[in-house]
Design an enzyme around this catalytic site. Sequence first.
Site, PDB file in Angstrom:
ATOM      1  N   HIS A   1     -49.544  -6.028  -9.729  1.00  0.00           N
ATOM      2  CA  HIS A   1     -50.549  -4.973  -9.709  1.00  0.00           C
ATOM      3  C   HIS A   1     -51.763  -5.456 -10.477  1.00  0.00           C
ATOM      4  O   HIS A   1     -51.646  -6.061 -11.535  1.00  0.00           O
ATOM      5  CB  HIS A   1     -50.015  -3.684 -10.338  1.00  0.00           C
ATOM      6  CG  HIS A   1     -50.706  -2.465  -9.818  1.00  0.00           C
ATOM      7  ND1 HIS A   1     -50.240  -1.754  -8.740  1.00  0.00           N
ATOM      8  CD2 HIS A   1     -51.845  -1.853 -10.211  1.00  0.00           C
ATOM      9  CE1 HIS A   1     -51.053  -0.748  -8.489  1.00  0.00           C
ATOM     10  NE2 HIS A   1     -52.047  -0.782  -9.367  1.00  0.00           N
TER      11      HIS A   1
ATOM     12  N   ASP B   1     -49.321  10.492  -9.738  1.00  0.00           N
ATOM     13  CA  ASP B   1     -50.388   9.484  -9.752  1.00  0.00           C
ATOM     14  C   ASP B   1     -51.298   9.641  -8.538  1.00  0.00           C
ATOM     15  O   ASP B   1     -52.505   9.433  -8.634  1.00  0.00           O
ATOM     16  CB  ASP B   1     -49.818   8.062  -9.808  1.00  0.00           C
ATOM     17  CG  ASP B   1     -50.932   7.021  -9.954  1.00  0.00           C
ATOM     18  OD1 ASP B   1     -51.713   7.143 -10.915  1.00  0.00           O
ATOM     19  OD2 ASP B   1     -51.051   6.129  -9.104  1.00  0.00           O
TER      20      ASP B   1
ATOM     21  N   ARG C   1     -59.378  11.092 -11.008  1.00  0.00           N
ATOM     22  CA  ARG C   1     -60.078  10.174 -11.930  1.00  0.00           C
ATOM     23  C   ARG C   1     -61.201   9.441 -11.210  1.00  0.00           C
ATOM     24  O   ARG C   1     -62.259   9.195 -11.772  1.00  0.00           O
ATOM     25  CB  ARG C   1     -59.078   9.161 -12.511  1.00  0.00           C
ATOM     26  CG  ARG C   1     -58.152   9.753 -13.554  1.00  0.00           C
ATOM     27  CD  ARG C   1     -57.034   8.779 -13.896  1.00  0.00           C
ATOM     28  NE  ARG C   1     -57.511   7.527 -14.424  1.00  0.00           N
ATOM     29  CZ  ARG C   1     -56.942   6.335 -14.156  1.00  0.00           C
ATOM     30  NH1 ARG C   1     -55.889   6.252 -13.372  1.00  0.00           N
ATOM     31  NH2 ARG C   1     -57.437   5.237 -14.667  1.00  0.00           N
TER      32      ARG C   1
ATOM     33  N   SER D   1     -50.933   5.157 -15.056  1.00  0.00           N
ATOM     34  CA  SER D   1     -51.086   5.151 -13.605  1.00  0.00           C
ATOM     35  C   SER D   1     -50.354   3.951 -13.001  1.00  0.00           C
ATOM     36  O   SER D   1     -49.538   4.085 -12.081  1.00  0.00           O
ATOM     37  CB  SER D   1     -52.583   5.110 -13.272  1.00  0.00           C
ATOM     38  OG  SER D   1     -52.798   4.728 -11.940  1.00  0.00           O
TER      39      SER D   1
ATOM     40  N   LYS E   1     -46.276   3.828 -11.059  1.00  0.00           N
ATOM     41  CA  LYS E   1     -46.028   3.288  -9.710  1.00  0.00           C
ATOM     42  C   LYS E   1     -45.052   2.129  -9.763  1.00  0.00           C
ATOM     43  O   LYS E   1     -44.153   2.026  -8.913  1.00  0.00           O
ATOM     44  CB  LYS E   1     -47.346   2.801  -9.085  1.00  0.00           C
ATOM     45  CG  LYS E   1     -48.304   3.905  -8.694  1.00  0.00           C
ATOM     46  CD  LYS E   1     -49.449   3.392  -7.846  1.00  0.00           C
ATOM     47  CE  LYS E   1     -50.552   2.707  -8.603  1.00  0.00           C
ATOM     48  NZ  LYS E   1     -51.376   3.540  -9.476  1.00  0.00           N
TER      49      LYS E   1
END
Length: 431
Positions: free
Chosen positions: A82, A161, A168, A183, A187
Amino acid sequence: MHILEIIAKKRDHQVLTKAEIEYFIDNYTKGLIPDYQASALLMAIYINGMNDEETINLALSMRDSGDVLDLSDVPGIKVDKHSTGGVGDKVSLVLGPILAYSGLVVAKMSGRGLGHTGGTIDKLEAIPGFRTSLSVDEFKQQLTSIGLAIIGQTGHIAPADKKIYALRDVSETVSNRSLIASSIMSKKLASGADCICLDVKVGSGAFMKNVSEATKLAKLMIRIGQSQGKNIKAILTDMDEPLGLAIGNSLEVIEAIATLKGQGPEDLVHVCAVIGAQLLLASQLEVSFNVAYNKLRQIMDSGVALDKLSQMIKAQGGDPEIISHPQVLLKGVLKEEVFAQSSGYIKKTDALSLGNAAKYLGAGRETIGDKILLDVGIVLNKKVGDQVKQGDSLAVIYHHNKGLLEAKAIVQSAIIVGNKPPKQKLIKKVI
Ligand code: URA
């Protein structure tokens, strides 16, 4: 307990309890707290911060807002990566296929564009027909059959999220360490991979502007991951300049395909090979970083992983023909060139400005539910360190007239020409 008390506590710099955080996440996910109160709380968190305990509680309750996937019945070593968000960052589109080709199972949950940065889910949706919302069964089946699936947050997996991320994006509450860490880690923990590599971006186009801030974010996410038994690493990579040449959803898909055909820009190829090599080491498929790194570069050079991309596109309802004819993604879009006004070396291609320019063109959202223009963006013709002559083409803007004047002015001033090539370090730290 009441949401107004929770907002007031955070506004007044107090620490939220686990029960208060769970109350917010549970009721916001169920639609019992409206967006305007959630926005107020996010802004209070953004301004006044959260300590590590609050952040861990936030990440875990966001994870638990939906199903937490158990991938133990999917054969193989499940990995995920990520990025904390960057401009031109199409690493996931390249890394997924090359790691799946190498024998790992890539179980990835991604997000949409956030602030001035792009998101993998928007990029994948630039492929006609591509579905980013799979059921748990579909996700697992695809992992078992082809070793690669990339999905977005759904109503069932990390739904908190999904809602908070979208809020956001349009409320200027993105670049806060606790909000980013919770966040991302909600995930990563919900989607069930065993080994995770985080690409923590540092620089003008990143949410963390310097190595010290990025290191704090990386360590916090690693702490959250390790507390849940994950094998997790972080690489700090440069985001002063966009990664690769293309910025914008369709344009980045095209560049990712070119990279998988052995025609990728060097910085993108290098970052993909470094992150991929860390995952091959973590999953013990390789024992030497150099061997793993070279193997992944060889996979990109030879084009052998394209078939994995094709299989994923097909399995998720998209048209794999775009791999042979990627330019169809740009049908109907207009082009405008930006030229160098002096000679010298490229000193800077400011990632934040270029990300904002892409937003002006329509690549990003201003309100929840905005429809974005998938084929707009910018392709750089020069990177930092390149020599240029006055009148050379610096970049091409892909547009539909929307925001063109603003974007052109920004691109012109974001690409700075100096007298000598600056020194750059793409990989800043491994944690
Ligand atoms: N990526 C995410 O998923 N969340 C963030 O907050 C930033 C980047």
